[in-house]
Design an enzyme around this catalytic site. Structure first.
Site, PDB file in Angstrom:
ATOM      1  N   LYS A  18       0.839  -1.219   0.000  1.00  0.00           N
ATOM      2  CA  LYS A  18       0.000   0.000   0.000  1.00  0.00           C
ATOM      3  C   LYS A  18       0.868   1.261   0.000  1.00  0.00           C
ATOM      4  O   LYS A  18       0.643   2.180  -0.776  1.00  0.00           O
ATOM      5  CB  LYS A  18      -0.927   0.021   1.231  1.00  0.00           C
ATOM      6  CG  LYS A  18      -1.839  -1.189   1.341  1.00  0.00           C
ATOM      7  CD  LYS A  18      -2.745  -1.094   2.553  1.00  0.00           C
ATOM      8  CE  LYS A  18      -2.025  -1.100   3.893  1.00  0.00           C
ATOM      9  NZ  LYS A  18      -1.295  -2.359   4.191  1.00  0.00           N
TER      10      LYS A  18
ATOM     11  N   ARG B  70      -9.720   0.809   8.222  1.00  0.00           N
ATOM     12  CA  ARG B  70      -9.381  -0.576   8.570  1.00  0.00           C
ATOM     13  C   ARG B  70     -10.604  -1.390   8.927  1.00  0.00           C
ATOM     14  O   ARG B  70     -10.488  -2.608   9.094  1.00  0.00           O
ATOM     15  CB  ARG B  70      -8.458  -0.607   9.791  1.00  0.00           C
ATOM     16  CG  ARG B  70      -7.176   0.120   9.630  1.00  0.00           C
ATOM     17  CD  ARG B  70      -6.224  -0.676   8.796  1.00  0.00           C
ATOM     18  NE  ARG B  70      -4.981   0.058   8.687  1.00  0.00           N
ATOM     19  CZ  ARG B  70      -3.791  -0.487   8.821  1.00  0.00           C
ATOM     20  NH1 ARG B  70      -3.667  -1.766   9.020  1.00  0.00           N
ATOM     21  NH2 ARG B  70      -2.719   0.253   8.703  1.00  0.00           N
TER      22      ARG B  70
ATOM     23  N   ARG C 210      12.207  -5.169   5.084  1.00  0.00           N
ATOM     24  CA  ARG C 210      11.834  -3.799   4.683  1.00  0.00           C
ATOM     25  C   ARG C 210      12.732  -2.768   5.362  1.00  0.00           C
ATOM     26  O   ARG C 210      13.010  -2.859   6.560  1.00  0.00           O
ATOM     27  CB  ARG C 210      10.377  -3.523   5.055  1.00  0.00           C
ATOM     28  CG  ARG C 210      10.024  -2.042   4.866  1.00  0.00           C
ATOM     29  CD  ARG C 210       8.559  -1.779   4.868  1.00  0.00           C
ATOM     30  NE  ARG C 210       7.910  -2.166   6.114  1.00  0.00           N
ATOM     31  CZ  ARG C 210       6.603  -2.029   6.335  1.00  0.00           C
ATOM     32  NH1 ARG C 210       5.831  -1.548   5.372  1.00  0.00           N
ATOM     33  NH2 ARG C 210       6.078  -2.398   7.471  1.00  0.00           N
TER      34      ARG C 210
ATOM     35  N   ARG D  71      11.253  -0.800  10.942  1.00  0.00           N
ATOM     36  CA  ARG D  71      10.180  -0.465  11.875  1.00  0.00           C
ATOM     37  C   ARG D  71      10.156  -1.433  13.053  1.00  0.00           C
ATOM     38  O   ARG D  71      10.397  -2.622  12.893  1.00  0.00           O
ATOM     39  CB  ARG D  71       8.821  -0.507  11.149  1.00  0.00           C
ATOM     40  CG  ARG D  71       8.516   0.781  10.446  1.00  0.00           C
ATOM     41  CD  ARG D  71       7.320   0.762   9.546  1.00  0.00           C
ATOM     42  NE  ARG D  71       6.152   0.029   9.999  1.00  0.00           N
ATOM     43  CZ  ARG D  71       5.027  -0.047   9.310  1.00  0.00           C
ATOM     44  NH1 ARG D  71       4.914   0.603   8.145  1.00  0.00           N
ATOM     45  NH2 ARG D  71       4.004  -0.747   9.747  1.00  0.00           N
TER      46      ARG D  71
ATOM     47  N   ARG E 272       0.166  -8.893  13.418  1.00  0.00           N
ATOM     48  CA  ARG E 272      -0.482  -7.963  12.476  1.00  0.00           C
ATOM     49  C   ARG E 272      -1.221  -8.730  11.386  1.00  0.00           C
ATOM     50  O   ARG E 272      -2.328  -8.354  11.002  1.00  0.00           O
ATOM     51  CB  ARG E 272       0.572  -7.040  11.855  1.00  0.00           C
ATOM     52  CG  ARG E 272       1.084  -5.996  12.834  1.00  0.00           C
ATOM     53  CD  ARG E 272       2.392  -5.382  12.387  1.00  0.00           C
ATOM     54  NE  ARG E 272       2.308  -4.684  11.137  1.00  0.00           N
ATOM     55  CZ  ARG E 272       3.342  -4.512  10.301  1.00  0.00           C
ATOM     56  NH1 ARG E 272       4.538  -5.004  10.609  1.00  0.00           N
ATOM     57  NH2 ARG E 272       3.193  -3.840   9.193  1.00  0.00           N
TER      58      ARG E 272
HETATM   59  P1  AP5 Z   1       4.877  -1.561   1.827  1.00  0.00           P
HETATM   60  O1  AP5 Z   1       4.535  -0.754   0.618  1.00  0.00           O
HETATM   61  O2  AP5 Z   1       5.619  -0.908   2.928  1.00  0.00           O
HETATM   62  O3  AP5 Z   1       3.562  -2.333   2.347  1.00  0.00           O
HETATM   63  P2  AP5 Z   1       2.317  -1.793   3.154  1.00  0.00           P
HETATM   64  O4  AP5 Z   1       1.123  -2.508   2.639  1.00  0.00           O
HETATM   65  O5  AP5 Z   1       2.282  -0.296   3.160  1.00  0.00           O
HETATM   66  O6  AP5 Z   1       2.697  -2.381   4.573  1.00  0.00           O
HETATM   67  P3  AP5 Z   1       2.612  -1.735   6.020  1.00  0.00           P
HETATM   68  O7  AP5 Z   1       3.351  -2.695   6.899  1.00  0.00           O
HETATM   69  O8  AP5 Z   1       3.076  -0.308   6.032  1.00  0.00           O
HETATM   70  O9  AP5 Z   1       1.099  -1.784   6.261  1.00  0.00           O
HETATM   71  P4  AP5 Z   1       0.427  -1.764   7.624  1.00  0.00           P
HETATM   72  O10 AP5 Z   1      -0.981  -1.598   7.221  1.00  0.00           O
HETATM   73  O11 AP5 Z   1       0.750  -2.913   8.483  1.00  0.00           O
HETATM   74  O12 AP5 Z   1       1.147  -0.541   8.374  1.00  0.00           O
HETATM   75  P5  AP5 Z   1       0.725   0.959   8.659  1.00  0.00           P
HETATM   76  O13 AP5 Z   1       1.951   1.760   8.658  1.00  0.00           O
HETATM   77  O14 AP5 Z   1      -0.425   1.374   7.831  1.00  0.00           O
HETATM   78  O15 AP5 Z   1       5.701  -2.845   1.298  1.00  0.00           O
HETATM   79  C1  AP5 Z   1       6.200  -3.790   2.232  1.00  0.00           C
HETATM   80  C2  AP5 Z   1       7.569  -4.298   1.753  1.00  0.00           C
HETATM   81  O16 AP5 Z   1       7.366  -5.034   0.541  1.00  0.00           O
HETATM   82  C3  AP5 Z   1       8.574  -3.194   1.409  1.00  0.00           C
HETATM   83  O17 AP5 Z   1       9.855  -3.610   1.750  1.00  0.00           O
HETATM   84  C4  AP5 Z   1       8.448  -3.028  -0.122  1.00  0.00           C
HETATM   85  O18 AP5 Z   1       9.653  -2.595  -0.706  1.00  0.00           O
HETATM   86  C5  AP5 Z   1       8.081  -4.444  -0.550  1.00  0.00           C
HETATM   87  N1  AP5 Z   1       7.189  -4.511  -1.696  1.00  0.00           N
HETATM   88  C6  AP5 Z   1       6.117  -3.724  -1.967  1.00  0.00           C
HETATM   89  N2  AP5 Z   1       5.518  -4.119  -3.109  1.00  0.00           N
HETATM   90  C7  AP5 Z   1       6.220  -5.200  -3.535  1.00  0.00           C
HETATM   91  C8  AP5 Z   1       6.084  -6.067  -4.684  1.00  0.00           C
HETATM   92  N3  AP5 Z   1       5.108  -5.900  -5.587  1.00  0.00           N
HETATM   93  N4  AP5 Z   1       6.955  -7.073  -4.817  1.00  0.00           N
HETATM   94  C9  AP5 Z   1       7.963  -7.271  -3.897  1.00  0.00           C
HETATM   95  N5  AP5 Z   1       8.149  -6.468  -2.810  1.00  0.00           N
HETATM   96  C10 AP5 Z   1       7.286  -5.449  -2.632  1.00  0.00           C
HETATM   97  O19 AP5 Z   1       0.159   0.829  10.163  1.00  0.00           O
HETATM   98  C11 AP5 Z   1       1.035   0.553  11.227  1.00  0.00           C
HETATM   99  C12 AP5 Z   1       0.244   0.450  12.524  1.00  0.00           C
HETATM  100  O20 AP5 Z   1      -0.427   1.704  12.771  1.00  0.00           O
HETATM  101  C13 AP5 Z   1      -0.877  -0.589  12.509  1.00  0.00           C
HETATM  102  O21 AP5 Z   1      -0.383  -1.849  12.923  1.00  0.00           O
HETATM  103  C14 AP5 Z   1      -1.864  -0.007  13.539  1.00  0.00           C
HETATM  104  O22 AP5 Z   1      -1.445  -0.270  14.853  1.00  0.00           O
HETATM  105  C15 AP5 Z   1      -1.723   1.495  13.322  1.00  0.00           C
HETATM  106  N6  AP5 Z   1      -2.706   2.016  12.370  1.00  0.00           N
HETATM  107  C16 AP5 Z   1      -2.463   2.562  11.132  1.00  0.00           C
HETATM  108  N7  AP5 Z   1      -3.602   2.937  10.538  1.00  0.00           N
HETATM  109  C17 AP5 Z   1      -4.601   2.632  11.413  1.00  0.00           C
HETATM  110  C18 AP5 Z   1      -6.014   2.774  11.360  1.00  0.00           C
HETATM  111  N8  AP5 Z   1      -6.635   3.305  10.302  1.00  0.00           N
HETATM  112  N9  AP5 Z   1      -6.730   2.348  12.427  1.00  0.00           N
HETATM  113  C19 AP5 Z   1      -6.141   1.837  13.518  1.00  0.00           C
HETATM  114  N10 AP5 Z   1      -4.800   1.656  13.635  1.00  0.00           N
HETATM  115  C20 AP5 Z   1      -4.039   2.057  12.574  1.00  0.00           C
END
Ligand code: AP5
Length: 219
Positions: A13, A88, A127, A160, A171
């Site tokens: 994402k 979410r 990552r 992270r 997660r």
């Molecule tokens: P990346 O693009 O970083 O993936 P992502 O889907 O953004 O993963 P996140 O871990 O950031 O998502 P998340 O939802 O867990 O975390 P968030 O920060 O939102 O890609 C991942 C890796 O794969 C990278 O190394 C990249 O290079 C690689 N990659 C990407 N595409 C690829 C491909 N096609 N092929 C190969 N490799 C690839 O949330 C963190 C925390 O915040 C949550 O756990 C929660 O506690 C809190 N939080 C955030 N939003 C909310 C909400 N709305 N409500 C409640 N809590 C929330």
């Protein structure tokens, strides 16, 4: 365009939101990044959120919804936005619809990126992120040219806290998009699934096809 990227942790994402926002001139809003920034700044919100994030749990809706609604109400969201990590759950989706309706706006499209768990565990374990510009790397599939240094801005790369194997497992168990959330957008004719198990550029192409179809489709 008011776009949402849905998907389990690690589906890409953030990677894709960075690319789409740059190409289309939209605001990229990542609730995860906002919460991590609040944590680094040591605000009450940030300290509260960090406890949940470190356990691999979602941060309570009332904290996240207020933060998100304020952010998308700013003037820099006027040209459109791509949301990464919000909503979410159904309660967040309904709150988002209500906030947008007050400004006579609506979500145009929700793109749900999918990939199998073993691939997500592999990606998150390797990552690296830039402290300066937020660029995202993967040590096997998209490493930086110089280890620990960002190709784009020269900033320091870090891993992270919630990418530790035990937190990644929590997660993935707790944070896949729930059926009610997907149904909300599917029933509104706004949901498109995109295969995230292909190279980054191919995923971008699939997302852009869906965006252009919506931009050019019947209003
Ligand atoms: P990346 O693009 O970083 O993936 P992502 O889907 O953004 O993963 P996140 O871990 O950031 O998502 P998340 O939802 O867990 O975390 P968030 O920060 O939102 O890609 C991942 C890796 O794969 C990278 O190394 C990249 O290079 C690689 N990659 C990407 N595409 C690829 C491909 N096609 N092929 C190969 N490799 C690839 O949330 C963190 C925390 O915040 C949550 O756990 C929660 O506690 C809190 N939080 C955030 N939003 C909310 C909400 N709305 N409500 C409640 N809590 C929330």
């Amino acid at each position: 365009m008011h776009l949402i990227l849905l998907g389990a942790p690690g589906t890409g994402k953030g990677t894709q939101a960075n690319i789409l926002a740059e190409r289309k001139g939209w605001l990229h809003v990542s609730t995860g990044d906002m919460l991590r920034e609040a944590g680094a700044a040591g605000t009450v919100l940030g300290r509260t959120a960090k406890k949940y994030m470190d356990e691999g749990a979602l941060v309570p809706d009332e904290l996240v919804i207020r933060m998100l609604v304020e952010r998308i109400g700013g003037p820099d969201a006027a040209a459109g936005f791509v949301l990464d990590g919000f909503p979410r759950n159904l309660a967040q989706a309904v709150a988002l619809d209500e906030a947008l309706a007050k400004a006579s706006k609506a979500i145009d499209l929700a793109l749900n990126i999918t990939a199998p768990d073993d691939e997500l565990v592999r990606r998150l374990g390797g990552r690296w992120l830039c402290r300066g510009c937020g660029a995202i790397y993967q040590e096997a599939s998209s490493p930086p040219r110089v280890a620990g240094k960002c190709d784009r801005c020269g900033g320091e790369l870090y891993q992270r806290d919630d990418d530790k194997p035990e937190t990644v497992r929590a997660r993935l168990e707790r944070q896949k998009p729930p059926a009610a959330l997907l149904a909300h957008y599917r029933d509104g004719g706004k949901l498109i699934d995109v295969n995230g198990l292909q190279p980054v550029e191919k995923v971008t192409e699939a997302l852009l096809r869906a965006v252009h179809g919506t931009e050019n489709g019947p209003k």
